[in-house]
Design a protein around this motif. Sequence first.
Motif, PDB file in Angstrom:
ATOM      1  N   ALA A 132       0.860  -1.050   0.018  1.00 28.91           N
ATOM      2  CA  ALA A 132       0.037  -0.205   0.095  1.00 28.91           C
ATOM      3  C   ALA A 132       0.937   1.205   0.047  1.00 28.91           C
ATOM      4  N   LEU A 133       1.987   1.038   0.632  1.00 31.86           N
ATOM      5  CA  LEU A 133       2.747   2.396   0.573  1.00 31.86           C
ATOM      6  C   LEU A 133       3.428   2.732  -0.476  1.00 31.86           C
ATOM      7  N   ARG A 134       3.884   1.454  -1.143  1.00 33.81           N
ATOM      8  CA  ARG A 134       4.579   1.556  -2.598  1.00 33.81           C
ATOM      9  C   ARG A 134       3.455   2.436  -3.516  1.00 33.81           C
ATOM     10  N   ARG A 135       2.273   1.686  -3.334  1.00 36.35           N
ATOM     11  CA  ARG A 135       1.363   2.588  -4.172  1.00 36.35           C
ATOM     12  C   ARG A 135       1.131   4.073  -3.969  1.00 36.35           C
ATOM     13  N   ALA A 136       1.046   4.447  -2.606  1.00 31.99           N
ATOM     14  CA  ALA A 136       0.981   5.755  -2.313  1.00 31.99           C
ATOM     15  C   ALA A 136       2.188   6.583  -2.785  1.00 31.99           C
ATOM     16  N   LEU A 137       3.243   6.012  -2.762  1.00 30.87           N
ATOM     17  CA  LEU A 137       4.575   6.836  -3.384  1.00 30.87           C
ATOM     18  C   LEU A 137       4.484   6.930  -4.657  1.00 30.87           C
ATOM     19  N   GLU A 138       4.273   5.996  -5.213  1.00 28.09           N
ATOM     20  CA  GLU A 138       4.207   5.939  -6.860  1.00 28.09           C
ATOM     21  C   GLU A 138       2.990   7.167  -7.309  1.00 28.09           C
ATOM     22  N   ALA A 139       2.059   7.110  -6.547  1.00 29.28           N
ATOM     23  CA  ALA A 139       0.934   8.128  -6.957  1.00 29.28           C
ATOM     24  C   ALA A 139       1.586   9.806  -6.668  1.00 29.28           C
ATOM     25  N   LEU A 140       2.530   9.780  -5.810  1.00 31.28           N
ATOM     26  CA  LEU A 140       2.948  11.050  -5.374  1.00 31.28           C
ATOM     27  C   LEU A 140       4.367  11.196  -6.350  1.00 31.28           C
ATOM     28  N   GLY A 141       4.584  10.434  -7.290  1.00 37.03           N
ATOM     29  CA  GLY A 141       5.444  10.333  -8.253  1.00 37.03           C
ATOM     30  C   GLY A 141       7.098  10.220  -7.852  1.00 37.03           C
ATOM     31  N   ALA A 142       6.966   9.392  -6.895  1.00 37.70           N
ATOM     32  CA  ALA A 142       8.497   8.946  -5.946  1.00 37.70           C
ATOM     33  C   ALA A 142       9.293   7.951  -6.978  1.00 37.70           C
ATOM     34  N   GLU A 143      10.422   8.163  -7.011  1.00 37.62           N
ATOM     35  CA  GLU A 143      11.101   7.264  -7.846  1.00 37.62           C
ATOM     36  C   GLU A 143      11.887   6.203  -6.948  1.00 37.62           C
ATOM     37  N   GLU A 144      11.539   4.822  -7.514  1.00 33.08           N
ATOM     38  CA  GLU A 144      11.904   3.724  -6.916  1.00 33.08           C
ATOM     39  C   GLU A 144      13.506   3.398  -7.235  1.00 33.08           C
ATOM     40  N   GLY A 145      14.155   3.260  -6.131  1.00 30.14           N
ATOM     41  CA  GLY A 145      15.749   2.918  -6.324  1.00 30.14           C
ATOM     42  C   GLY A 145      15.666   1.209  -6.114  1.00 30.14           C
ATOM     43  N   ALA A 146      16.989   0.992  -6.386  1.00 30.93           N
ATOM     44  CA  ALA A 146      17.207  -0.683  -6.181  1.00 30.93           C
ATOM     45  C   ALA A 146      17.021  -1.181  -4.791  1.00 30.93           C
ATOM     46  N   THR A 147      16.401  -2.364  -4.565  1.00 33.68           N
ATOM     47  CA  THR A 147      16.600  -2.938  -3.613  1.00 33.68           C
ATOM     48  C   THR A 147      17.943  -3.323  -3.099  1.00 33.68           C
ATOM     49  N   LEU A 148      18.279  -3.080  -1.905  1.00 34.73           N
ATOM     50  CA  LEU A 148      19.793  -3.500  -1.418  1.00 34.73           C
ATOM     51  C   LEU A 148      19.782  -4.099  -0.159  1.00 34.73           C
ATOM     52  N   ASP A 149      20.625  -4.876   0.060  1.00 33.95           N
ATOM     53  CA  ASP A 149      20.849  -5.829   1.419  1.00 33.95           C
ATOM     54  C   ASP A 149      21.819  -4.741   2.106  1.00 33.95           C
ATOM     55  N   GLU A 150      21.615  -4.396   3.555  1.00 31.34           N
ATOM     56  CA  GLU A 150      22.423  -3.728   4.200  1.00 31.34           C
ATOM     57  C   GLU A 150      22.886  -4.406   5.464  1.00 31.34           C
ATOM     58  N   GLU A 151      24.185  -4.444   5.768  1.00 37.14           N
ATOM     59  CA  GLU A 151      24.394  -4.897   7.107  1.00 37.14           C
ATOM     60  C   GLU A 151      25.405  -3.878   7.810  1.00 37.14           C
ATOM     61  N   ASP A 152      24.741  -3.536   9.218  1.00 36.28           N
ATOM     62  CA  ASP A 152      25.259  -2.623  10.132  1.00 36.28           C
ATOM     63  C   ASP A 152      25.977  -3.354  11.143  1.00 36.28           C
ATOM     64  N   LEU A 153      27.367  -2.966  11.305  1.00 38.93           N
ATOM     65  CA  LEU A 153      27.874  -3.559  12.352  1.00 38.93           C
ATOM     66  C   LEU A 153      28.003  -2.228  13.466  1.00 38.93           C
ATOM     67  N   TYR A 154      27.281  -2.208  14.609  1.00 36.97           N
ATOM     68  CA  TYR A 154      27.524  -1.321  15.764  1.00 36.97           C
ATOM     69  C   TYR A 154      28.732  -1.476  16.690  1.00 36.97           C
ATOM     70  N   LEU A 155      29.411  -0.604  16.742  1.00 35.50           N
ATOM     71  CA  LEU A 155      30.501  -0.607  17.804  1.00 35.50           C
ATOM     72  C   LEU A 155      30.505   0.245  18.786  1.00 35.50           C
TER      73      LEU A 155
END
Length: 189
Positions: free
Chosen positions: A16-39
Motif C-alpha cells: 500500500a505504501l509503494r502505491r501511495a509513493l508512486e501516486a506522489l511521483g516517487a522514484e523507486e531505487g534498487a532494493t539493497l541488502d545492508e549490514e550494519d555492525l554497531y561498535l
Amino acid sequence: MGYEVELKYRDVDHDALRRALEALGAEEGATLDEEDLYLNHPARDFAASNEAFRVRSIGEDNRVTYKGPKEPGPTKTREEIEVPFAPGPLRLDELTRMFDVLGFRRVALVRKRRTPFRLTFGGRPLEVTLDRADELGDFAEVEALALDRDDLPDAQQAVLDLAAELGLATVEPRSYLRMLLEKRAQPSM
C-alpha cells in the motif's frame, strides 16, 4: 556536516505504501541488502551518550558512520558524519579488525533489506525507505537532510507532512539496534 531528520514507522503495509509513493511521483531505487555492525567506544558508552557508531556494507560499498546525540524536536534528528572507504569484503574485514585492535567492542550486527523511494515534497527532497529488518519485521522510514541547525524546523516539518500524506501513523522511536538488543534480551518461551 549535516543533520539526519527521520521518523520510523512500524505496522506498515509495504504494498500500500509503494502505491501511495508512486501516486506522489516517487522514484523507486534498487532494493539493497545492508549490514550494519554497531561498535562501542573503548572509553565512552555510546548507549549512555545517545550516540551511534557503525560500519555499514551495502553490497560492495562500505562506509563508517557516526551519529551524534539526538536533537530536540518532533523527529529523530542527529548530526551524521558518514565517510566511505574502500569497497569490498576484504577492506570491510580489515577496517573492522582495526577497530577490534583499537579496543572498540562489537555490539550487534543489524541486517535489513531496504528499498528507497526519492521524491520532492513541499519543495524539499525526501527519501522514504521500505525496510525489512531481520528478526524485527517491516518498517518504513521518512527522511530529510538538514544542512544546518537553522534548517532543522523546516526539515522536521517536511518529514511530518509527508508521513501524514502517506497515512503513516505508528511511530517507532527505537533504532533497529535497540529493538534487536531488546528482543535478544527477552527470555525465550
